[in-house]
Design a protein around this motif. Structure first.
Motif, PDB file in Angstrom:
ATOM      1  N   UNK A 120       0.698  -1.263   0.109  1.00 57.18           N
ATOM      2  CA  UNK A 120      -0.088   0.027  -0.005  1.00 57.18           C
ATOM      3  C   UNK A 120       0.789   1.241   0.150  1.00 57.18           C
ATOM      4  N   UNK A 121       2.102   1.167   0.629  1.00 56.87           N
ATOM      5  CA  UNK A 121       2.741   2.535   0.885  1.00 56.87           C
ATOM      6  C   UNK A 121       3.186   2.826  -0.330  1.00 56.87           C
ATOM      7  N   UNK A 122       3.330   2.283  -1.524  1.00 53.92           N
ATOM      8  CA  UNK A 122       3.568   2.612  -2.684  1.00 53.92           C
ATOM      9  C   UNK A 122       2.639   3.573  -3.698  1.00 53.92           C
ATOM     10  N   UNK A 123       1.455   3.586  -3.212  1.00 59.38           N
ATOM     11  CA  UNK A 123       0.538   3.925  -3.745  1.00 59.38           C
ATOM     12  C   UNK A 123       0.653   5.485  -3.994  1.00 59.38           C
ATOM     13  N   UNK A 124       0.596   6.065  -5.083  1.00 57.02           N
ATOM     14  CA  UNK A 124       0.434   7.617  -4.994  1.00 57.02           C
ATOM     15  C   UNK A 124      -0.592   8.076  -4.628  1.00 57.02           C
ATOM     16  N   UNK A 125      -0.414   9.349  -4.335  1.00 52.06           N
ATOM     17  CA  UNK A 125      -1.296  10.083  -3.766  1.00 52.06           C
ATOM     18  C   UNK A 125      -2.906  10.162  -4.376  1.00 52.06           C
ATOM     19  N   UNK A 126      -2.679  10.508  -5.560  1.00 51.99           N
ATOM     20  CA  UNK A 126      -4.162  10.330  -6.322  1.00 51.99           C
ATOM     21  C   UNK A 126      -4.718   8.964  -6.418  1.00 51.99           C
ATOM     22  N   UNK A 127      -3.871   8.047  -6.173  1.00 55.50           N
ATOM     23  CA  UNK A 127      -4.329   6.529  -6.144  1.00 55.50           C
ATOM     24  C   UNK A 127      -4.550   5.930  -5.063  1.00 55.50           C
ATOM     25  N   UNK A 128      -4.631   6.695  -4.100  1.00 57.96           N
ATOM     26  CA  UNK A 128      -4.789   5.956  -2.486  1.00 57.96           C
ATOM     27  C   UNK A 128      -6.595   5.910  -2.343  1.00 57.96           C
ATOM     28  N   UNK A 166      -9.441  12.899   4.952  1.00 53.71           N
ATOM     29  CA  UNK A 166      -9.673  14.456   5.356  1.00 53.71           C
ATOM     30  C   UNK A 166      -8.663  15.179   4.591  1.00 53.71           C
ATOM     31  N   UNK A 167      -7.380  14.714   4.484  1.00 56.65           N
ATOM     32  CA  UNK A 167      -6.412  15.588   3.815  1.00 56.65           C
ATOM     33  C   UNK A 167      -6.538  15.383   2.351  1.00 56.65           C
ATOM     34  N   UNK A 168      -7.367  14.596   1.756  1.00 52.57           N
ATOM     35  CA  UNK A 168      -7.777  14.774   0.142  1.00 52.57           C
ATOM     36  C   UNK A 168      -8.600  15.638  -0.049  1.00 52.57           C
ATOM     37  N   UNK A 169      -9.053  16.389   1.080  1.00 55.88           N
ATOM     38  CA  UNK A 169     -10.300  17.587   0.643  1.00 55.88           C
ATOM     39  C   UNK A 169      -9.706  18.562  -0.217  1.00 55.88           C
ATOM     40  N   UNK A 170     -10.682  18.763  -1.276  1.00 57.87           N
ATOM     41  CA  UNK A 170     -10.244  19.869  -2.283  1.00 57.87           C
ATOM     42  C   UNK A 170      -9.814  21.358  -1.457  1.00 57.87           C
ATOM     43  N   UNK A 171     -10.153  21.326  -0.298  1.00 54.72           N
ATOM     44  CA  UNK A 171      -9.937  22.769   0.427  1.00 54.72           C
ATOM     45  C   UNK A 171      -8.511  22.890   1.013  1.00 54.72           C
ATOM     46  N   UNK A 172      -7.810  21.910   0.927  1.00 54.60           N
ATOM     47  CA  UNK A 172      -6.606  21.773   1.378  1.00 54.60           C
ATOM     48  C   UNK A 172      -5.669  22.660   0.300  1.00 54.60           C
ATOM     49  N   UNK A 173      -4.965  23.619   0.812  1.00 52.60           N
ATOM     50  CA  UNK A 173      -4.039  24.252   0.106  1.00 52.60           C
ATOM     51  C   UNK A 173      -2.634  24.108   0.390  1.00 52.60           C
ATOM     52  N   UNK A 174      -1.637  24.858  -0.186  1.00 52.77           N
ATOM     53  CA  UNK A 174      -0.253  24.585   0.026  1.00 52.77           C
ATOM     54  C   UNK A 174       0.041  25.083   1.703  1.00 52.77           C
ATOM     55  N   UNK A 175      -0.720  26.260   1.981  1.00 53.76           N
ATOM     56  CA  UNK A 175      -0.390  26.681   3.285  1.00 53.76           C
ATOM     57  C   UNK A 175      -0.874  25.874   4.417  1.00 53.76           C
ATOM     58  N   UNK A 176      -1.877  24.938   4.293  1.00 51.69           N
ATOM     59  CA  UNK A 176      -2.412  24.111   5.011  1.00 51.69           C
ATOM     60  C   UNK A 176      -1.532  22.856   5.258  1.00 51.69           C
ATOM     61  N   UNK A 177      -0.836  22.458   4.273  1.00 51.84           N
ATOM     62  CA  UNK A 177       0.011  21.447   4.069  1.00 51.84           C
ATOM     63  C   UNK A 177       1.111  21.957   4.933  1.00 51.84           C
ATOM     64  N   UNK A 178       1.723  23.111   4.878  1.00 48.68           N
ATOM     65  CA  UNK A 178       3.025  23.637   5.487  1.00 48.68           C
ATOM     66  C   UNK A 178       2.698  23.693   7.054  1.00 48.68           C
ATOM     67  N   UNK A 217       7.409  16.935  -0.186  1.00 52.48           N
ATOM     68  CA  UNK A 217       7.315  17.537  -1.215  1.00 52.48           C
ATOM     69  C   UNK A 217       5.797  17.344  -1.885  1.00 52.48           C
ATOM     70  N   UNK A 218       4.913  18.293  -2.012  1.00 52.79           N
ATOM     71  CA  UNK A 218       3.722  17.923  -2.575  1.00 52.79           C
ATOM     72  C   UNK A 218       3.910  17.949  -4.066  1.00 52.79           C
ATOM     73  N   UNK A 219       4.124  16.966  -4.722  1.00 51.99           N
ATOM     74  CA  UNK A 219       4.517  16.885  -6.140  1.00 51.99           C
ATOM     75  C   UNK A 219       3.843  15.517  -6.564  1.00 51.99           C
ATOM     76  N   UNK A 220       4.230  15.213  -7.749  1.00 51.62           N
ATOM     77  CA  UNK A 220       3.557  13.692  -8.768  1.00 51.62           C
ATOM     78  C   UNK A 220       4.099  12.475  -7.944  1.00 51.62           C
ATOM     79  N   UNK A 221       5.268  12.721  -7.170  1.00 49.96           N
ATOM     80  CA  UNK A 221       5.801  11.527  -6.529  1.00 49.96           C
ATOM     81  C   UNK A 221       5.353  11.168  -5.054  1.00 49.96           C
ATOM     82  N   UNK A 222       4.415  12.081  -4.607  1.00 56.85           N
ATOM     83  CA  UNK A 222       3.798  11.814  -3.242  1.00 56.85           C
ATOM     84  C   UNK A 222       3.064  10.548  -3.183  1.00 56.85           C
ATOM     85  N   UNK A 223       3.518   9.602  -2.127  1.00 58.15           N
ATOM     86  CA  UNK A 223       2.762   8.412  -2.053  1.00 58.15           C
ATOM     87  C   UNK A 223       2.368   8.209  -0.454  1.00 58.15           C
ATOM     88  N   UNK A 224       1.763   7.242  -0.377  1.00 56.17           N
ATOM     89  CA  UNK A 224       1.229   6.783   0.970  1.00 56.17           C
ATOM     90  C   UNK A 224       2.399   6.871   2.121  1.00 56.17           C
TER      91      UNK A 224
END
Length: 261
Positions: A132-140, A188-200, A211-218
């Motif tokens: 599971x840990x290898x799953x990318x963010x969008x695929x979780x 909850x973190x996958x909510x569309x309301x989450x912005x960069x400032x919230x992740x920081x 890093x919040x990029x395409x490589x982010x995974x579980x």
């Protein structure tokens, strides 16, 4: 005639004496085996074996390999003791001596079976979480992961109650519990309301960074150890949702003013 009888008695006494000496040594070695088994068998939880909240551990495979190799080693030794006990008991029967009690070895055998069952579930959980840990963010798929985690919890709870005070079981239970706590927070973190400032802000709260990029995974998210910051995570998401409502309201007001102008 009396000489023959005396010789037989002497031979019997010598044989019986040798058997008793052999029995004393055998009992001593069984006790040593029991002590070694209790000290070195995989009753304890190996850090890094199943750590869903701390990412993939390089020692994971080694820990599992160690556990099963150790179980195999003690099983072989147990079987050797049982074979030796069978030969000793046969000799004791010939000399009409009491058979040596091997309950010490048998108790190890019972615990070996329980340990094997426990580590089978640990391995199942470990390899499942690693995949599971290898799953990318969008695929979780948190819904699926939660469903499967509950099945793993059921498998764990079916283990014999005698295992529940062992470190191996306690570590397994904690790992599954942490995953079941983290997954809803990830949803909850996958909510569309989450912005960069919230992740920081989330990184600041958890004391980590990524890093919040395409490589982010579980795995990256689990390294935040979200199960330790449940209220904080919920607070960040709620804050982001409220801010989104405000942003949309302001946008509507600005749009209305623009149309009026």
């Amino acid at each position: 005639m009396f000489e023959t009888k005396d010789r037989l008695n002497e031979a019997y006494n010598q044989g019986a004496g040798a058997l008793k000496t052999k029995e004393i040594d055998f009992v001593r070695r069984m006790a040593g085996f029991r002590d070694d088994f209790q000290a070195e068998a995989p009753f304890r939880y190996q850090e890094g074996t199943v750590c869903p909240a701390s990412g993939v551990s390089r020692s994971q495979g080694c820990a599992l390999e160690w556990a099963f190799e150790t179980l195999d080693k003690y099983l072989c030794t147990k079987l050797e003791f049982e074979l030796e006990a069978t030969h000793l008991n046969r000799q004791q029967e010939l000399f009409e001596l009491l058979k040596t009690d091997t309950k010490v070895v048998q108790s190890c055998g019972s615990e070996l079976q329980l340990l094997k069952s426990c580590w089978d579930v640990i391995a199942l959980v470990s390899y499942t979480f690693s995949d599971w840990r290898r799953a990318l963010w969008d695929d979780i798929d948190t819904e699926y992961f939660v469903s499967e985690s509950k099945k793993l919890k059921d498998a764990m709870r079916k283990l014999d109650k005698k295992t529940r005070h062992w470190g191996a079981y306690i570590g397994l239970e904690e790992a599954v519990s942490n995953m079941l706590t983290a997954l809803p927070l990830i949803q909850l973190l996958k909510s569309p309301s989450m912005r960069e400032r919230h992740w920081i802000e989330l990184m600041r709260v958890t004391g980590t960074s990524f890093n919040m990029d395409s490589t982010l995974c579980l795995d990256d998210i689990l390294q935040l150890e979200l199960h330790r910051f449940e209220e904080d995570v919920e607070g960040v998401v709620i804050k982001s949702q409220k801010e989104l409502v405000i942003e949309r309201t302001l946008a509507k007001i600005e749009d209305a003013w623009a149309k009026m102008g």
